[in-house]
Write a protein that holds these residues in place. Structure first.
Motif, PDB file in Angstrom:
ATOM      1  N   THR A  78       7.991   4.163  -8.029  1.00  0.00           N
ATOM      2  CA  THR A  78       6.902   4.618  -7.068  1.00  0.00           C
ATOM      3  C   THR A  78       6.147   5.726  -7.936  1.00  0.00           C
ATOM      4  O   THR A  78       6.875   6.364  -8.740  1.00  0.00           O
ATOM      5  N   ALA A  79       4.910   5.816  -7.890  1.00  0.00           N
ATOM      6  CA  ALA A  79       4.141   6.722  -8.787  1.00  0.00           C
ATOM      7  C   ALA A  79       3.329   7.632  -7.763  1.00  0.00           C
ATOM      8  O   ALA A  79       2.503   7.029  -7.015  1.00  0.00           O
ATOM      9  N   THR A  80       2.813   8.905  -8.394  1.00  0.00           N
ATOM     10  CA  THR A  80       1.743   9.691  -7.832  1.00  0.00           C
ATOM     11  C   THR A  80       1.020  10.019  -9.358  1.00  0.00           C
ATOM     12  O   THR A  80       1.575  10.703 -10.015  1.00  0.00           O
ATOM     13  N   GLU A 100      -1.729   4.119 -10.184  1.00  0.00           N
ATOM     14  CA  GLU A 100      -0.242   4.189  -9.583  1.00  0.00           C
ATOM     15  C   GLU A 100       0.087   2.754  -9.541  1.00  0.00           C
ATOM     16  O   GLU A 100       1.683   2.408  -9.882  1.00  0.00           O
ATOM     17  N   LEU A 110     -17.367   5.608  -8.507  1.00  0.00           N
ATOM     18  CA  LEU A 110     -17.389   6.015  -7.160  1.00  0.00           C
ATOM     19  C   LEU A 110     -18.326   7.024  -6.670  1.00  0.00           C
ATOM     20  O   LEU A 110     -18.556   7.742  -7.642  1.00  0.00           O
ATOM     21  N   PHE A 157      -8.661   3.567  -4.722  1.00  0.00           N
ATOM     22  CA  PHE A 157      -7.538   3.281  -3.858  1.00  0.00           C
ATOM     23  C   PHE A 157      -7.258   1.679  -3.720  1.00  0.00           C
ATOM     24  O   PHE A 157      -8.371   0.908  -3.610  1.00  0.00           O
ATOM     25  N   GLN A 158      -6.297   1.355  -3.538  1.00  0.00           N
ATOM     26  CA  GLN A 158      -5.705   0.094  -3.144  1.00  0.00           C
ATOM     27  C   GLN A 158      -5.538   0.023  -1.647  1.00  0.00           C
ATOM     28  O   GLN A 158      -5.332   0.865  -1.005  1.00  0.00           O
ATOM     29  N   GLU A 159      -5.393  -1.206  -0.877  1.00  0.00           N
ATOM     30  CA  GLU A 159      -5.072  -1.294   0.261  1.00  0.00           C
ATOM     31  C   GLU A 159      -4.052  -0.699   0.833  1.00  0.00           C
ATOM     32  O   GLU A 159      -3.776  -0.036   1.956  1.00  0.00           O
ATOM     33  N   ASN A 160      -2.945  -0.497  -0.037  1.00  0.00           N
ATOM     34  CA  ASN A 160      -1.616   0.155   0.451  1.00  0.00           C
ATOM     35  C   ASN A 160      -1.562   1.484   0.267  1.00  0.00           C
ATOM     36  O   ASN A 160      -0.497   2.202   0.361  1.00  0.00           O
ATOM     37  N   GLY A 161      -2.749   2.058   0.047  1.00  0.00           N
ATOM     38  CA  GLY A 161      -2.857   3.731  -0.285  1.00  0.00           C
ATOM     39  C   GLY A 161      -2.447   4.139  -1.597  1.00  0.00           C
ATOM     40  O   GLY A 161      -2.563   5.542  -1.602  1.00  0.00           O
ATOM     41  N   TYR A 162      -1.983   3.292  -2.468  1.00  0.00           N
ATOM     42  CA  TYR A 162      -1.877   3.665  -3.618  1.00  0.00           C
ATOM     43  C   TYR A 162      -3.286   3.485  -4.424  1.00  0.00           C
ATOM     44  O   TYR A 162      -3.987   2.683  -4.275  1.00  0.00           O
ATOM     45  N   THR A 163      -3.433   4.444  -5.708  1.00  0.00           N
ATOM     46  CA  THR A 163      -4.422   4.227  -6.492  1.00  0.00           C
ATOM     47  C   THR A 163      -4.144   3.029  -7.646  1.00  0.00           C
ATOM     48  O   THR A 163      -2.853   2.588  -7.853  1.00  0.00           O
ATOM     49  N   GLN A 167      -6.022  11.650  -7.753  1.00  0.00           N
ATOM     50  CA  GLN A 167      -6.655  10.143  -7.717  1.00  0.00           C
ATOM     51  C   GLN A 167      -7.054   9.832  -8.955  1.00  0.00           C
ATOM     52  O   GLN A 167      -7.947  10.400  -9.638  1.00  0.00           O
TER      53      GLN A 167
END
Lengths: 344, 344
Positions: B240-242, B221, B195, B212-218, B208
């Motif tokens: 749920t993951a960060t 995650e 990127l 990133f995916q469409e739903n805001g998660y990487t 990060q």
């Protein structure tokens, strides 16, 4: 000629990391000062510090130092605050205390200006500044609390070494150099200066900040749990914290899960946060923009990003909250309170 | 004279960080090998690697490399696995794939030996090794799942740069040196090599890992979320993951909140975890002992500590889980699967 009232201000812990930031902010914000008294331990007394082109000599803080002082800002450790703040109050000063000494005292307001500034009115001489990791979190949570209510907060922190003082910064840099050169790393201060066991902070993550309590949480974690409830004025919020020291110099980062009391639209949350006082949203996935400790350092804002829905709970929300722990987390929050008092 | 069956084994990605660990483990574990084939990209071919006192020349991996191979261990990136694993299967090899290429394929078992080793039997030529951050978490959660059931998992990670390859390790060390010397830090690879935007990793925390995916998660995650459900064989677990990269060389740490399906006794949980295969409990508050990345590095165990009750939810439990991401998180998990196949 201005008839603005000018104040006699004392900074206790003037030679420490937070004290330095407070003095810088008083100058930068053009605080209405008549006389600035810089106080420290006997060891650091005698140093001179420049303020508005004047060299001010740091004096040893004693009970008598507070004669004639209107506002005293304390950041010299809990023991110093416990010993001296009552004397400052006797002499008529309002104390803004940046230590843990009075935070949970029911007669002492615990204030984050963006959240509960009106609590300042209830003071009995002392106003407590919350713990750095708590301040940045509640500043971001407040607008969500007001609109949706909050039932649960789960936070994992990524905390900078500057929160443990300038000797911890020196230790991180020294250990990092030792490790890079392939030499043995000698832990000396972290995780807790007063405890016997030391761990390497260079290239590591230490899940201990402050002493362990009976319930298995550290004092830092319990501060986040108790202070959040007190500042929000809501004992029903279920808060859990895991506090971790990482090899960062300035700036605490926090991974925060919030369970709101009602469903929400993600766009509404982003709008609320972007309009919240003291909060700056950095949340642009397309351009890989999110809050970073290195970029928050030296700034007064609380930065919020990675704002996204929980995938299993329609009331769940995830946030990444970053702020300079010495600025909003300490000095700036204290100076904001002092400005409110001065304006009254 | 032994009549133990010996296998022809191929390691694809032999010159990479994980490949090196796999070769080391095959030797250390005295894996029943007839012939060891070391494969890589054209660029790295020609290198020699010592194995059991023999110098083996690394060859370029091609579809024909897998003739006569019984077990092929892939860790050369998803594209290589996608291109070559089907050829290896055609030639009769069983592939243990350490990349993301087949993990969520419904026909490919996703295996952590301590959790679901029997799934290996269902393979169609390929067995997927999960993501490093998932492996260590599910290894610790499995005994809790079996006894209490799990309704929710919330994880915040503190991930080492070695997960992004040896160039990311070089970058962390180079940037750290630049920062220590007071020079400008030049980000070049992290957070995501492919990127455009780069961020400083030295003395920072980057929220990060992967795109990133469409739903805001990487993607990292989402891997943790999807893989956990698949490995545990339970789509009802709300995960749920960060995922956060920090300046650590080896060893991922994880702050994990688990909501069990029933109440529990803390001592029972500690006992369960201390008896769990592959798991080592390090949890001694009095002596400030808890898992640390620097101490997990190079070891095969999953270390668990900071085991404590949630203060608001009697079914809530907090854990600190640490493991070497290249060992249990990659090489060791793959070799464990290979040993199971060899023993059959």
């Amino acid at each position: 000629m201005s008839n603005q009232k000018l104040f006699n201000v004392a900074v206790v812990g003037a030679t420490g990391a937070v004290g330095e930031q407070i003095i810088g902010l008083l100058e930068k914000r053009n605080f209405p000062i008549n006389q600035l008294k810089l106080l420290s331990s006997a060891r650091s007394a005698g140093t001179t510090i420049k303020f508005r082109d004047q060299d001010i000599t740091v004096e040893e803080a004693t009970p008598e130092s507070f004669k004639g002082v209107d506002i005293a800002l304390f950041s010299a450790g809990g023991d110093v605050s416990k010993a001296l703040a009552p004397h400052a109050v006797e002499h008529g000063a309002v104390c803004i205390d940046n230590t843990n000494a009075f935070r949970m005292d029911p007669n002492t307001p615990l204030v984050v200006p963006e959240v509960n500034i009106s609590k300042v009115e209830e003071h009995n001489g002392i106003i407590a500044n919350p713990n750095c990791s708590t301040i940045q979190m509640v500043a971001a949570l407040k607008p969500l609390y007001d609109k949706y209510g909050i039932s649960k907060v789960l936070v994992s922190t990524y905390q900078a070494v500057s929160g443990a003082g300038s000797r911890a910064i020196d230790e991180l840099l020294r250990q990092t150099k030792e490790a890079l050169e392939g030499n043995p790393v000698n832990p000396d201060i972290l995780p807790v200066g007063s405890l016997p066991v030391k761990h390497q902070i260079a290239f590591n993550a230490i899940p201990q900040i402050d002493k362990f309590q009976e319930n298995g949480y550290t004092l830092e974690e319990m501060k986040m749990i108790r202070e959040t409830k007190k500042i929000m004025g809501d004992e029903s919020i279920d808060v859990t914290a895991t506090c971790v020291r990482i090899p960062v110099v300035h700036g605490h980062s926090e991974s925060v899960y919030v369970e709101l009391k009602s469903d929400y639209e993600l766009e509404d949350v982003k709008k609320l946060l972007s309009e919240a006082p003291g909060v700056t949203v950095v949340d642009d996935m397309d351009n890989q923009q999110y809050p970073l400790a290195t970029e928050a350092a030296g700034k007064p804002d609380v930065f919020v990003g990675r704002i996204r829905r929980d995938l299993g709970n329609t009331k769940g929300l995830n946030l990444w909250i970053v702020s300079d722990n010495l600025m909003k987390g300490a000095a700036w929050n204290a100076v904001q309170i002092a400005e409110y008092i001065a304006a009254k």
